[in-house]
Design a protein around this motif. Structure first.
Motif, PDB file in Angstrom:
ATOM      1  N   MET A  37      29.652  19.648   6.459  1.00  0.00           N
ATOM      2  CA  MET A  37      29.118  20.824   5.821  1.00  0.00           C
ATOM      3  C   MET A  37      27.844  20.887   6.118  1.00  0.00           C
ATOM      4  O   MET A  37      27.006  19.806   6.350  1.00  0.00           O
ATOM      5  CB  MET A  37      29.069  20.503   4.176  1.00  0.00           C
ATOM      6  N   ARG A  72      25.992  15.949  -1.076  1.00  0.00           N
ATOM      7  CA  ARG A  72      27.271  16.680  -1.276  1.00  0.00           C
ATOM      8  C   ARG A  72      27.869  15.853  -2.582  1.00  0.00           C
ATOM      9  O   ARG A  72      27.633  14.669  -2.696  1.00  0.00           O
ATOM     10  CB  ARG A  72      28.379  16.698  -0.212  1.00  0.00           C
ATOM     11  N   ASN A  74      31.625  15.589  -3.495  1.00  0.00           N
ATOM     12  CA  ASN A  74      33.108  15.921  -3.231  1.00  0.00           C
ATOM     13  C   ASN A  74      33.878  16.313  -4.260  1.00  0.00           C
ATOM     14  O   ASN A  74      34.746  17.139  -4.088  1.00  0.00           O
ATOM     15  CB  ASN A  74      33.451  14.715  -2.257  1.00  0.00           C
ATOM     16  N   VAL A  79      28.176  21.105  -1.761  1.00  0.00           N
ATOM     17  CA  VAL A  79      27.028  20.777  -1.052  1.00  0.00           C
ATOM     18  C   VAL A  79      25.708  21.174  -1.461  1.00  0.00           C
ATOM     19  O   VAL A  79      25.646  22.258  -1.914  1.00  0.00           O
ATOM     20  CB  VAL A  79      27.280  20.845   0.459  1.00  0.00           C
ATOM     21  N   CYS A  96      25.654  28.501   4.009  1.00  0.00           N
ATOM     22  CA  CYS A  96      26.392  27.354   4.082  1.00  0.00           C
ATOM     23  C   CYS A  96      27.619  27.364   5.242  1.00  0.00           C
ATOM     24  O   CYS A  96      28.084  28.423   5.387  1.00  0.00           O
ATOM     25  CB  CYS A  96      26.902  27.355   2.714  1.00  0.00           C
TER      26      CYS A  96
END
Length: 121
Positions: A37, A72, A74, A79, A96
């Motif tokens: 990311m 981040r 998950n 993020v 992003c």
């Protein structure tokens, strides 16, 4: 297909802080966890530039190192970009991005629509 939605942009004075968020939809938690990311930005009249990325390791552009923090969650498929000590030159649209691969600064497979950050002097 992964959809990325940014939020948290705004207008702040120099020296202030902002926290950007990017939520990923249409992706299982296990899939999101495997993505690299990243955050990139584009200032008016300039090319899009890399800001930070996270997978197992973290990489920052020199211009934001020590001021910005990427992280981040998950489980939330999200993020973040914590931006401190903001400067007028940080003014840009922040994007992003996600990649299936372990990339450094790109290329990216998916993009968000962008969120405007404006820092006044």
């Amino acid at each position: 297909q992964v959809q990325l939605v940014e939020s948290g942009g705004g207008l702040v004075p120099a020296g202030d802080s902002l926290r950007l968020s990017c939520a990923a939809s249409a992706a299982a938690v296990s899939t999101f966890s495997s993505y690299t990311m990243g955050w990139l930005r584009q200032a008016p009249g300039k090319e899009r530039e890399f800001v930070a990325r996270i997978r197992w390791g973290i990489l920052y552009a020199d211009s934001v190192k020590g001021r910005f923090t990427i992280s981040r969650d998950n489980a939330k498929k999200t993020v973040y970009l914590e931006m401190n000590s903001l400067k007028p030159e940080d003014t840009a649209v922040y994007y992003c991005a996600a990649s299936h691969d372990l990339v450094t600064t790109g290329p990216w497979d998916y993009w968000g629509q962008g969120t405007q950050v404006t820092v006044s002097s």
